[in-house]
Design a protein around this motif. Structure first.
Motif: not given
Length: 304
Positions: A97-108, A27-43
């Motif tokens: 972390d990018v292995d999470l499923d957050l509820p929609p009002r989490y950051f709000e 419901t309140v999105p981030p101003a910016q989301w930096i995702i650091v690809d740490d040498g991924s070899t998958d998709n």
């Protein structure tokens, strides 16, 4: 009340899409989301790119390929993302972390509670996982007196005062002790709208969950955990968190190995004494009361 997300990502193709969707639905999105690809070899990166048109606040930062290394490696990747933005432009930041499923009002909700308490330094909801055989939702047993490592939401002023995260296993407990040391409150809540699913069991992302338990014990030694507190808390987890008895034994092994090898602790003698005083009091009166007591001790000293 702007906030940024910084996410280390290493071969998260099995999980990251759910995380992307859950952030897009905030419901309140981030101003910016930096995702650091740490040498991924998958998709992983291919999946991220699919969402860029609908999530223009995402920025991908690349690091060289290397072996997955939790603890220190995760924080090194986080710091790479941190260096890619001017954090002074934002009031809040979150290591996510990018292995999470957050509820929609989490950051709000987190933003509202930060605004209501100017000395609230770091906060989170509670982590749950799905049991692999019963498919029941199980708690990861995170205490109320700390924000959880997979989603560390920080007031920038607190984050800067504690000096950021130490790049070693155990960083995600030590930071909350540091916050209290500087007079900030650290907390996590179990409200339904703050409960999230950890898609991968905690401590299983490198080698195996048993290696994860060894790292946990090692990390507890590094942050200065009192031996009595560590043993009793390990026994408590032995009947509450899988893999039950064997996981506990591996955790104890990690602690004892670090002790016998003379590894260094994160803090100086004063910091270690502060942590141990809190832990011994927690054995008598519970973590919540002990955390408030430790916080008040420091506030009296600091005059805040």
């Amino acid at each position: 009340m702007t906030y940024i997300l910084i996410s280390p990502c290493k071969n998260e193709g099995d999980y990251i899409e759910k995380t992307l969707i859950s952030i897009r639905n905030q419901t309140v999105p981030p101003a910016q989301w930096i995702i650091v690809d740490d040498g991924s070899t998958d998709n992983s990166v291919d999946i991220i790119e699919k969402y860029l048109p609908s999530m223009p606040y995402i920025k991908v930062v690349n690091r060289p390929k290397g072996e997955r290394r939790v603890g220190g490696g995760v924080i090194e990747a986080f710091n790479t993302g941190l260096a890619a933005v001017d954090v002074a432009d934002y009031e809040y930041l979150c290591k996510l972390d990018v292995d999470l499923d957050l509820p929609p009002r989490y950051f709000e909700i987190l933003l509202d509670r930060m605004a209501a308490d100017p000395r609230l330094g770091t906060a989170s909801g509670k982590a749950y996982y799905m049991h692999p055989t019963t498919n029941e939702r199980k708690s990861e047993l995170c205490g109320d007196e700390a924000s959880v490592g997979m989603t560390k939401f920080y007031r920038r002023a607190c984050f800067e005062e504690i000096g950021g995260f130490v790049a070693e296993v155990g960083w995600d407990g030590y930071d909350c002790h540091r916050a209290r040391w500087f007079g900030w409150r650290a907390i996590s809540w179990n409200d339904p709208d703050l409960q999230f699913i950890h898609l991968r069991p905690m401590g299983s992302s490198q080698k195996s969950i048993y290696r994860g338990r060894i790292r946990h014990g090692k990390g507890q030694f590094h942050l200065g955990a009192h031996p009595l507190f560590f043993m009793l808390s390990s026994l408590y987890r032995s009947v509450r968190q899988r893999p039950y008895v064997t996981g506990t034994l591996f955790s104890i092994y990690g602690y004892m190995k670090a002790w016998l090898q003379g590894e260094e602790r994160f803090g100086d003698q004063d910091m270690t004494a502060f942590i141990r005083a809190y832990q011994l009091r927690a054995l008598r009166s519970g973590k919540a009361e002990a955390a408030e007591w430790a916080l008040q001790q420091r506030r009296d000293v600091l005059g805040v």
